[in-house]
Design a protein around this motif. Structure first.
Motif: not given
Length: 296
Positions: A14, A138, A145, A194, A196, A223, A227, A267
């Motif tokens: 991230s 996930s 997400n 993005f 969550e 997440d 990305q 995020n």
């Protein structure tokens, strides 16, 4: 993803806002892009999963907000409208290998100076984002997400909001540098936000109390993978992008403007658009300091 195989390495994705580096060769880029498009046309979910059993379609949590002809606009939750992908077969495996993914990873770079020229349609970008939502793993298949895509005037509005917030906290003598950065991001074509879903995270914590402290971390890791996948896929389509983190400063304004649910936590922001130049060199630390192997 399960607890015994989750690692913190994914979380670092991230923060992949690295300095730009020269794309190895035009030949490599074209070959990789062609391979990805062929794969996407035959079995898109194979870009993101190694198991056919993980390719069951579910409703994605995705919003697209495009420029409106007036000050008002309509934001709707899109339904998954992609053609169902064919099940994975061993015949396809014979024409694919890890090189395709690794080459795409190499050409995924940070491009800061972007323009509003899109090399693909807005519909294609939406397809990429939806497929990423469906295929990125996930923990416990929790599917936490959530993503919003801003195009055109709505993208511009986001960066105007960000400028307004920053101007209240950045010292006057340092504002010009910040203003220039805001103008640079606004000059791009769009932004992917993005999120969550905290309701999902809370539900998983209650359902599996033994791992309660891990679910927020695992949600961030998922997440981060989304990305990276979307960034890489946009690169394969000829676009440039850079990843920003102006949350939580802009959260309230964004939520109010685009009716974002209270349980969605912002995020990161992926700015995308047409490339204006090639990436510059990327320094690498010695691989010997970053890799260990045992039993090989």
């Amino acid at each position: 993803m399960r607890p015994h195989i989750v690692t913190s390495a994914v979380f670092s994705l991230s923060r992949l806002s690295t300095t730009s580096a020269t794309i190895t060769t035009t030949t490599t880029f074209n070959r990789t892009t062609t391979a990805l498009k062929t794969l996407a046309a035959t079995c898109p979910q194979r870009l993101f999963t190694s198991s056919a059993s993980q390719c069951q379609p579910v409703k994605p949590q995705f919003k697209t907000i495009a420029a409106a002809s007036s000050s008002s606009f309509t934001a709707t939750t899109s339904k998954h409208i992609l053609t169902p992908s064919a099940p994975y077969s061993t015949n396809m495996a014979s024409s694919l290998n890890a090189t395709t993914i690794l080459e795409l990873s190499k050409i995924r770079r940070t491009h800061y100076v972007l323009n509003k020229e899109l090399s693909v349609s807005k519909e294609r970008i939406q397809e990429i984002v939806k497929e990423a939502i469906l295929q990125v793993p996930s923990s416990f298949n929790s599917q936490s997400n959530r993503i919003v895509v801003l195009f055109g005037a709505e993208h511009d509005k986001f960066w105007d909001f960000t400028s307004e917030v920053l101007k209240t906290i950045v010292p006057a003598d340092a504002w010009q540098h910040t203003a220039d950065r805001m103008a640079m991001f606004k000059a791009a074509a769009g932004t992917v936000l993005f999120y969550e879903d905290q309701d999902v995270v809370n539900k998983m914590q209650a359902q599996y109390p033994l791992y309660s402290d891990k679910f927020p971390i695992w949600a961030l890791q998922s997440d981060a993978m989304a990305q990276f996948v979307i960034w890489t896929a946009l690169t394969a389509e000829g676009l440039g992008a850079n990843l920003q983190h102006y949350n939580p400063l802009v959260d309230n304004k964004v939520a109010a403007e685009w009716k974002i649910p209270d349980n969605w936590k912002l995020n990161a922001q992926l700015v995308f658009g047409g490339r204006t130049s090639e990436a510059g060199p990327k320094d690498q630390q010695p691989i010997e300091e970053r890799f260990k192997v045992f039993g090989a």
